[in-house]
Design a protein around this motif. Structure first.
Motif, PDB file in Angstrom:
ATOM      1  N   THR A 228      -8.029  26.326 -12.346  1.00  0.00           N
ATOM      2  CA  THR A 228      -6.959  25.794 -13.189  1.00  0.00           C
ATOM      3  C   THR A 228      -6.092  24.805 -12.420  1.00  0.00           C
ATOM      4  O   THR A 228      -5.650  23.794 -12.977  1.00  0.00           O
ATOM      5  CB  THR A 228      -6.097  26.940 -13.754  1.00  0.00           C
ATOM      6  OG1 THR A 228      -5.752  27.852 -12.696  1.00  0.00           O
ATOM      7  CG2 THR A 228      -6.851  27.701 -14.829  1.00  0.00           C
ATOM      8  N   GLU A 270       1.316  19.933 -15.329  1.00  0.00           N
ATOM      9  CA  GLU A 270       0.028  20.193 -15.989  1.00  0.00           C
ATOM     10  C   GLU A 270      -0.393  21.650 -15.794  1.00  0.00           C
ATOM     11  O   GLU A 270      -0.903  22.298 -16.716  1.00  0.00           O
ATOM     12  CB  GLU A 270      -1.049  19.272 -15.426  1.00  0.00           C
ATOM     13  CG  GLU A 270      -1.006  17.853 -15.918  1.00  0.00           C
ATOM     14  CD  GLU A 270      -1.428  17.726 -17.386  1.00  0.00           C
ATOM     15  OE1 GLU A 270      -2.085  18.652 -17.911  1.00  0.00           O
ATOM     16  OE2 GLU A 270      -1.089  16.700 -17.996  1.00  0.00           O
ATOM     17  N   ASP A 273       0.740  24.400 -18.178  1.00  0.00           N
ATOM     18  CA  ASP A 273       0.020  24.557 -19.449  1.00  0.00           C
ATOM     19  C   ASP A 273      -1.340  25.223 -19.268  1.00  0.00           C
ATOM     20  O   ASP A 273      -1.912  25.734 -20.229  1.00  0.00           O
ATOM     21  CB  ASP A 273      -0.186  23.184 -20.104  1.00  0.00           C
ATOM     22  CG  ASP A 273       1.125  22.565 -20.569  1.00  0.00           C
ATOM     23  OD1 ASP A 273       2.070  23.337 -20.845  1.00  0.00           O
ATOM     24  OD2 ASP A 273       1.197  21.325 -20.645  1.00  0.00           O
ATOM     25  N   LEU A 274      -1.867  25.185 -18.050  1.00  0.00           N
ATOM     26  CA  LEU A 274      -3.204  25.725 -17.796  1.00  0.00           C
ATOM     27  C   LEU A 274      -3.172  27.129 -17.207  1.00  0.00           C
ATOM     28  O   LEU A 274      -4.134  27.893 -17.347  1.00  0.00           O
ATOM     29  CB  LEU A 274      -3.956  24.805 -16.830  1.00  0.00           C
ATOM     30  CG  LEU A 274      -4.295  23.400 -17.334  1.00  0.00           C
ATOM     31  CD1 LEU A 274      -4.759  22.532 -16.176  1.00  0.00           C
ATOM     32  CD2 LEU A 274      -5.372  23.467 -18.400  1.00  0.00           C
ATOM     33  N   GLY A 277      -4.773  30.449 -18.436  1.00  0.00           N
ATOM     34  CA  GLY A 277      -5.629  30.072 -19.548  1.00  0.00           C
ATOM     35  C   GLY A 277      -7.047  30.582 -19.360  1.00  0.00           C
ATOM     36  O   GLY A 277      -7.342  31.358 -18.444  1.00  0.00           O
TER      37      GLY A 277
END
Length: 562
Positions: A228, A270, A273-274, A277
């Motif tokens: 990620t 960034e 948001d990852l 995940g």
């Protein structure tokens, strides 16, 4: 080592079928060369000066003996009887016929190999330490993580059309043997205060036209976020990397332009948001891959001194000193097979040598081989009691030159003899220098030194980080060579500094000789060449090299590789 699963097999078969039809259409003139170019590059096929060159992926430099024997088969059937191992731990074949390339890829697939993403603006072959899994200073075996990166990056839909090519290296040991500082992303395993494994991330390193040492952007990323966090970096680069100028399109230019601090901020945004995940690694997923890299069935052996039985054999002692490396399991050692015998282009191996090395690996090293980014081969798991017989056999095949880490263990790209991008030839320069200094006593006295040669500014020979770096340049239509000193890879990575105006090809052996004279005169307390070069700076070397005219003698091997 990792074995293909059903998805790997299916992907490779479908890619070959697609490519076979593309070749058919090109040969029938249904595709122009311009239309075909991006299609062939996606399958590792380049057009060079005389023929097509096919580059085959060797994931993190690890090979089975079946795969090495397949390289020998390809060399015999489709090429001119040899292959060239590269600084990306891959292999290249330089005399390939277009119509035969689908058959080559089919043959490769039969031993779980391919040429996907060995070219183009994508994530290339991830490289690592050639002693991964056996090094005594290892924090964690990097191979499972390199394999996870391979699986994640192959055909990743977001990253198949990046601004430029992208290279990742991962190191799992205290000593960096993967040159992580000069990669687009460089990873090294670390442990935090709680003993948990994670990775230090560097970004923005690279050589080529603008050599830059990468910047540390995160000191500790937990292993769960290996992919990620890598994806966060890739997204920032994919969005903001330049696409208007290919010479300024690498991630190093972006990091330099915005600054490491701002680049880190963009990545962290960034990553927010990852994080956590679907691509967050689980222990089960890591263990699924790691099972392919479990320790070999080592015997319980005493540690021995191989010199004891052969105390009067100086040649064997020299080989043990330079080509045999320590192993974390008692009674075992790792053997480096030199592809740098004088008179042979660095990194080249014949089909016969490839078959022979495969036989050695089957007999002595659990059927596995490694390719180093210094363009040599490794038997990683050899019983110490077998070293003498291995040395005897390797010596008979030209693979036991005791020069690992010495002057003639040069890194060299194929240069102008093959590559259409090159400004100058590399192989004759390497041959002339090797011939001039082909005295092992002299080389052992000089000690550890890295001499790297590139035929053009793309720096496939890593000249910027050579203790001595040689760069081929075009000067009014003639081939000339620019020399730098003080470069280094590993934990003390540094970019070399140019000593002055360039030299003609025949002058190069004498130039190297004069550089060594300054070193020998000024070294103290066992200093290496690079230590002296960095301590004194360029000035005394430059003064001595340019003090008197350098004769333009004959260049050894100039016609042999034309």
């Amino acid at each position: 080592m990792y074995r293909y699963d059903q998805y790997d097999h299916l992907i490779v078969r479908e890619r070959i079928a697609q490519y076979r039809d593309q070749v058919r259409r090109r040969l029938a003139d249904e595709l122009t060369e311009e239309e075909f170019l991006p299609l062939r590059l996606q399958n590792g096929l380049y057009m060079q000066r005389h023929a097509y060159m096919l580059r085959i992926a060797v994931p993190y430099g690890l090979l089975s003996t079946a795969q090495m024997r397949m390289f020998a088969h390809i060399a015999r059937k489709y090429d001119r009887g040899y292959g060239h191992f590269t600084t990306r731990q891959n292999i290249q074949f330089n005399w390939i016929e277009l119509e035969q390339t689908p058959d080559i890829l089919t043959d490769l697939a039969s031993v779980e190999m391919h040429a996907i993403q060995t070219s183009g603006n994508c994530i290339r072959n991830t490289t690592t330490d050639e002693f991964a899994g056996v090094a005594a200073d290892e924090i964690v075996d990097p191979r499972p993580y390199a394999e996870l990166i391979r699986q994640w990056s192959t055909f990743h839909p977001e990253f198949i059309a990046l601004p430029r090519k992208f290279k990742i290296a991962i190191n799992g040991a205290v000593e960096d043997r993967a040159a992580i500082a000069v990669h687009d992303i460089g990873l090294t395993a670390v442990r935090n205060e709680a003993g948990e494994v994670g990775f230090k991330f560097m970004a923005g390193g690279g050589l080529g036209r603008t050599p830059i040492i990468g910047s540390v952007i995160n000191e500790f990323v937990p292993w769960q976020h290996l992919l990620t966090y890598t994806e966060a970096i890739m997204r920032v680069y994919n969005q903001f990397g330049r696409r208007d100028n290919k010479y300024k399109a690498r991630i190093k230019i972006l990091v330099k332009a915005v600054g490491a601090e701002e680049f880190t901020r963009m990545v962290e945004a960034e990553f927010a948001d990852l994080k956590d995940g679907p691509e967050t690694l689980t222990r089960e997923e890591v263990e699924r891959v790691a099972q392919w890299f479990n320790p070999k069935p080592y015997l319980t052996l005493p540690s021995i001194d191989p010199r004891a039985e052969h105390a009067d054999n100086k040649a064997f002692a020299n080989w043990l000193q330079r080509n045999v490396k320590p192993h974390k399991v008692p009674g075992y050692a790792s053997v480096v097979l030199s592809l740098k015998k004088t008179g042979v282009p660095p990194g080249d191996a014949t089909a016969e040598q490839m078959d022979f090395v495969a036989d050695l690996a089957d007999k002595y090293s659990f059927g596995e081989l490694r390719v180093t980014h210094e363009q040599n081969l490794v038997l990683a798991d050899v019983e110490q009691s077998k070293l003498f017989e291995i040395w005897q056999q390797a010596k008979a095949r030209g693979l036991a030159t005791p020069n690992i880490g010495l002057l003639t263990d040069m890194i060299s790209c194929p240069g102008g003899d093959y590559c259409s991008l090159a400004n100058a030839k590399s192989i004759p320069i390497a041959a002339a220098i090797a011939e001039r200094f082909d005295n092992l006593d002299f080389q052992h006295d000089i000690g550890d030194i890295e001499l790297n040669i590139s035929g053009c500014i793309n720096a496939c020979g890593h000249h910027h980080v050579g203790h001595i770096g040689v760069l081929g340049v075009d000067k009014d239509g003639s081939e000339w060579y620019q020399v730098s000193i003080g470069g280094a890879q590993g934990n003390e990575s540094a970019i070399g500094k140019i000593i002055g105006p360039s030299f003609s090809a025949p002058q190069m052996p004498e130039v190297i000789g004069r550089l060594l004279e300054v070193y020998v005169k000024n070294r103290v307390d066992g200093e290496r060449f690079v230590d002296v070069a960095q301590r004194l700076g360029v000035a005394p070397f430059k003064e001595h090299v340019y003090a008197t005219p350098i004769p333009a003698g004959a260049l050894v091997g100039e016609d042999e590789y034309a």
